[in-house]
Design a protein around this motif. Structure first.
Motif, PDB file in Angstrom:
ATOM      1  N   PRO A  60      -0.457  14.528  -3.719  1.00  0.00           N
ATOM      2  CA  PRO A  60      -1.347  13.372  -3.859  1.00  0.00           C
ATOM      3  C   PRO A  60      -0.545  12.099  -4.063  1.00  0.00           C
ATOM      4  N   HIS A  61      -1.150  10.984  -3.692  1.00  0.00           N
ATOM      5  CA  HIS A  61      -0.479   9.717  -3.917  1.00  0.00           C
ATOM      6  C   HIS A  61      -1.490   8.648  -4.321  1.00  0.00           C
ATOM      7  N   ALA A  62      -0.979   7.604  -4.963  1.00  0.00           N
ATOM      8  CA  ALA A  62      -1.824   6.535  -5.501  1.00  0.00           C
ATOM      9  C   ALA A  62      -2.141   5.496  -4.427  1.00  0.00           C
ATOM     10  N   ASP A  63      -2.882   4.467  -4.811  1.00  0.00           N
ATOM     11  CA  ASP A  63      -3.290   3.423  -3.871  1.00  0.00           C
ATOM     12  C   ASP A  63      -2.175   2.431  -3.582  1.00  0.00           C
ATOM     13  N   THR A  64      -1.373   2.073  -4.562  1.00  0.00           N
ATOM     14  CA  THR A  64      -0.334   1.062  -4.353  1.00  0.00           C
ATOM     15  C   THR A  64       0.990   1.554  -4.885  1.00  0.00           C
ATOM     16  N   LEU A  65       2.027   0.928  -4.405  1.00  0.00           N
ATOM     17  CA  LEU A  65       3.367   1.262  -4.852  1.00  0.00           C
ATOM     18  C   LEU A  65       4.169  -0.021  -4.911  1.00  0.00           C
TER      19      LEU A  65
ATOM     20  N   ASN B 136       7.171   6.636   2.136  1.00  0.00           N
ATOM     21  CA  ASN B 136       7.661   5.966   0.934  1.00  0.00           C
ATOM     22  C   ASN B 136       9.162   6.155   0.762  1.00  0.00           C
ATOM     23  N   LEU B 137       9.653   7.325   1.115  1.00  0.00           N
ATOM     24  CA  LEU B 137      11.086   7.595   1.052  1.00  0.00           C
ATOM     25  C   LEU B 137      11.835   6.677   2.018  1.00  0.00           C
ATOM     26  N   PHE B 138      11.343   6.573   3.236  1.00  0.00           N
ATOM     27  CA  PHE B 138      11.962   5.711   4.247  1.00  0.00           C
ATOM     28  C   PHE B 138      11.983   4.255   3.780  1.00  0.00           C
ATOM     29  N   ILE B 139      10.870   3.784   3.237  1.00  0.00           N
ATOM     30  CA  ILE B 139      10.776   2.395   2.775  1.00  0.00           C
ATOM     31  C   ILE B 139      11.694   2.171   1.575  1.00  0.00           C
ATOM     32  N   SER B 140      11.748   3.126   0.666  1.00  0.00           N
ATOM     33  CA  SER B 140      12.619   2.988  -0.507  1.00  0.00           C
ATOM     34  C   SER B 140      14.090   2.924  -0.126  1.00  0.00           C
ATOM     35  N   LEU B 141      14.472   3.683   0.885  1.00  0.00           N
ATOM     36  CA  LEU B 141      15.872   3.678   1.331  1.00  0.00           C
ATOM     37  C   LEU B 141      16.207   2.463   2.199  1.00  0.00           C
ATOM     38  N   ALA B 142      15.206   1.819   2.768  1.00  0.00           N
ATOM     39  CA  ALA B 142      15.449   0.711   3.695  1.00  0.00           C
ATOM     40  C   ALA B 142      16.145  -0.478   3.028  1.00  0.00           C
ATOM     41  N   GLY B 143      15.810  -0.775   1.784  1.00  0.00           N
ATOM     42  CA  GLY B 143      16.441  -1.908   1.098  1.00  0.00           C
ATOM     43  C   GLY B 143      17.935  -1.703   0.885  1.00  0.00           C
ATOM     44  N   PRO B 144      18.331  -0.615   0.190  1.00  0.00           N
ATOM     45  CA  PRO B 144      19.762  -0.377  -0.002  1.00  0.00           C
ATOM     46  C   PRO B 144      20.512  -0.167   1.313  1.00  0.00           C
ATOM     47  N   CYS B 145      19.869   0.486   2.275  1.00  0.00           N
ATOM     48  CA  CYS B 145      20.534   0.698   3.572  1.00  0.00           C
ATOM     49  C   CYS B 145      20.765  -0.629   4.290  1.00  0.00           C
ATOM     50  N   THR B 146      19.844  -1.570   4.137  1.00  0.00           N
ATOM     51  CA  THR B 146      20.048  -2.907   4.704  1.00  0.00           C
ATOM     52  C   THR B 146      21.293  -3.533   4.111  1.00  0.00           C
ATOM     53  N   ASN B 147      21.415  -3.466   2.779  1.00  0.00           N
ATOM     54  CA  ASN B 147      22.610  -4.017   2.129  1.00  0.00           C
ATOM     55  C   ASN B 147      23.874  -3.325   2.612  1.00  0.00           C
ATOM     56  N   LEU B 148      23.826  -2.005   2.731  1.00  0.00           N
ATOM     57  CA  LEU B 148      25.028  -1.269   3.129  1.00  0.00           C
ATOM     58  C   LEU B 148      25.365  -1.496   4.602  1.00  0.00           C
ATOM     59  N   LEU B 149      24.367  -1.690   5.449  1.00  0.00           N
ATOM     60  CA  LEU B 149      24.632  -2.020   6.851  1.00  0.00           C
ATOM     61  C   LEU B 149      25.276  -3.396   6.988  1.00  0.00           C
ATOM     62  N   LEU B 150      24.903  -4.301   6.104  1.00  0.00           N
ATOM     63  CA  LEU B 150      25.476  -5.647   6.145  1.00  0.00           C
ATOM     64  C   LEU B 150      26.955  -5.665   5.754  1.00  0.00           C
ATOM     65  N   LEU B 151      27.450  -4.544   5.243  1.00  0.00           N
ATOM     66  CA  LEU B 151      28.879  -4.459   4.936  1.00  0.00           C
ATOM     67  C   LEU B 151      29.716  -4.562   6.208  1.00  0.00           C
ATOM     68  N   LEU B 152      29.102  -4.281   7.341  1.00  0.00           N
ATOM     69  CA  LEU B 152      29.803  -4.385   8.616  1.00  0.00           C
ATOM     70  C   LEU B 152      30.187  -5.822   8.942  1.00  0.00           C
ATOM     71  N   LEU B 153      29.569  -6.775   8.256  1.00  0.00           N
ATOM     72  CA  LEU B 153      29.872  -8.191   8.487  1.00  0.00           C
ATOM     73  C   LEU B 153      30.977  -8.706   7.572  1.00  0.00           C
TER      74      LEU B 153
ATOM     75  N   GLU C 294       0.842  -1.183   0.000  1.00  0.00           N
ATOM     76  CA  GLU C 294       0.000   0.000   0.000  1.00  0.00           C
ATOM     77  C   GLU C 294       0.879   1.235   0.000  1.00  0.00           C
ATOM     78  N   MET C 295       0.327   2.305  -0.466  1.00  0.00           N
ATOM     79  CA  MET C 295       1.056   3.560  -0.534  1.00  0.00           C
ATOM     80  C   MET C 295       1.014   4.257   0.820  1.00  0.00           C
ATOM     81  N   GLY C 296       2.097   4.894   1.165  1.00  0.00           N
ATOM     82  CA  GLY C 296       2.141   5.720   2.364  1.00  0.00           C
ATOM     83  C   GLY C 296       2.289   7.171   1.961  1.00  0.00           C
ATOM     84  N   THR C 297       2.629   7.991   2.915  1.00  0.00           N
ATOM     85  CA  THR C 297       2.930   9.389   2.615  1.00  0.00           C
ATOM     86  C   THR C 297       4.261   9.436   1.864  1.00  0.00           C
ATOM     87  N   PRO C 298       4.575  10.532   1.220  1.00  0.00           N
ATOM     88  CA  PRO C 298       5.874  10.619   0.551  1.00  0.00           C
ATOM     89  C   PRO C 298       7.047  10.366   1.504  1.00  0.00           C
ATOM     90  N   ALA C 299       6.966  10.855   2.727  1.00  0.00           N
ATOM     91  CA  ALA C 299       8.051  10.629   3.691  1.00  0.00           C
ATOM     92  C   ALA C 299       8.164   9.145   4.055  1.00  0.00           C
TER      93      ALA C 299
END
Length: 136
Positions: free
Chosen positions: A126-131, A61-78, A54-59
């Motif tokens: 404005p934002h749509a129903d799904t993303l 959506n920004l947090f969710i979009s960054l969460a994937g790459p940030c997860t990968n980059l945090l795993l660099l600590l391993l 489902e779509m969230g607010t732009p903020a």
């Protein structure tokens, strides 16, 4: 004598790439659930896994979009535990931050522009129903 040993680096790279992709999508899913946004499905397309939610607010959506790459980059600590996993996460995280079509980087830029224009207009954009988000 014919040896299959030269295939080993390919299959190891493929394995760690798939692990990095799964961890990446897990980051998107965890962020969405943390924000109370319903995840509808996780799908496999020709570019890899992606999440439909489902779509969230732009903020949000920004947090969710960054969460994937940030997860990968945090795993660099391993990196001490697995240099192969380090390399796979580095590549997956960095490539997904590039502003190329259907990437997290492109989505982040679009959301930042949307948020900036909404702030300038003094209203929520404005934002749509799904993303669809994820490493595609």
């Amino acid at each position: 004598m014919f040896s299959l040993a030269w295939f080993q680096p390919f299959f190891e790279g493929l394995f760690f790439g798939v692990v990095a992709m799964l961890l990446h999508e897990s980051g998107h899913i965890a962020a969405a659930l943390l924000l109370g946004i319903r995840v509808k499905s996780v799908r496999l397309g020709w570019k890899g896994l992606y999440t439909v939610r489902e779509m969230g607010t732009p903020a949000e959506n920004l947090f969710i979009s960054l969460a994937g790459p940030c997860t990968n980059l945090l795993l660099l600590l391993l990196w001490r535990f697995s240099q192969d996993l380090f390399l796979a996460n580095l590549c997956y995280g960095v490539v997904n931050l590039l502003p190329i079509q259907a990437s997290d980087g492109e989505r982040v830029l679009r959301l930042l522009k949307q948020m900036r224009s909404a702030k300038a207009a003094g209203a929520d954009a404005p934002h749509a129903d799904t993303l669809s988000s994820g490493g595609r």
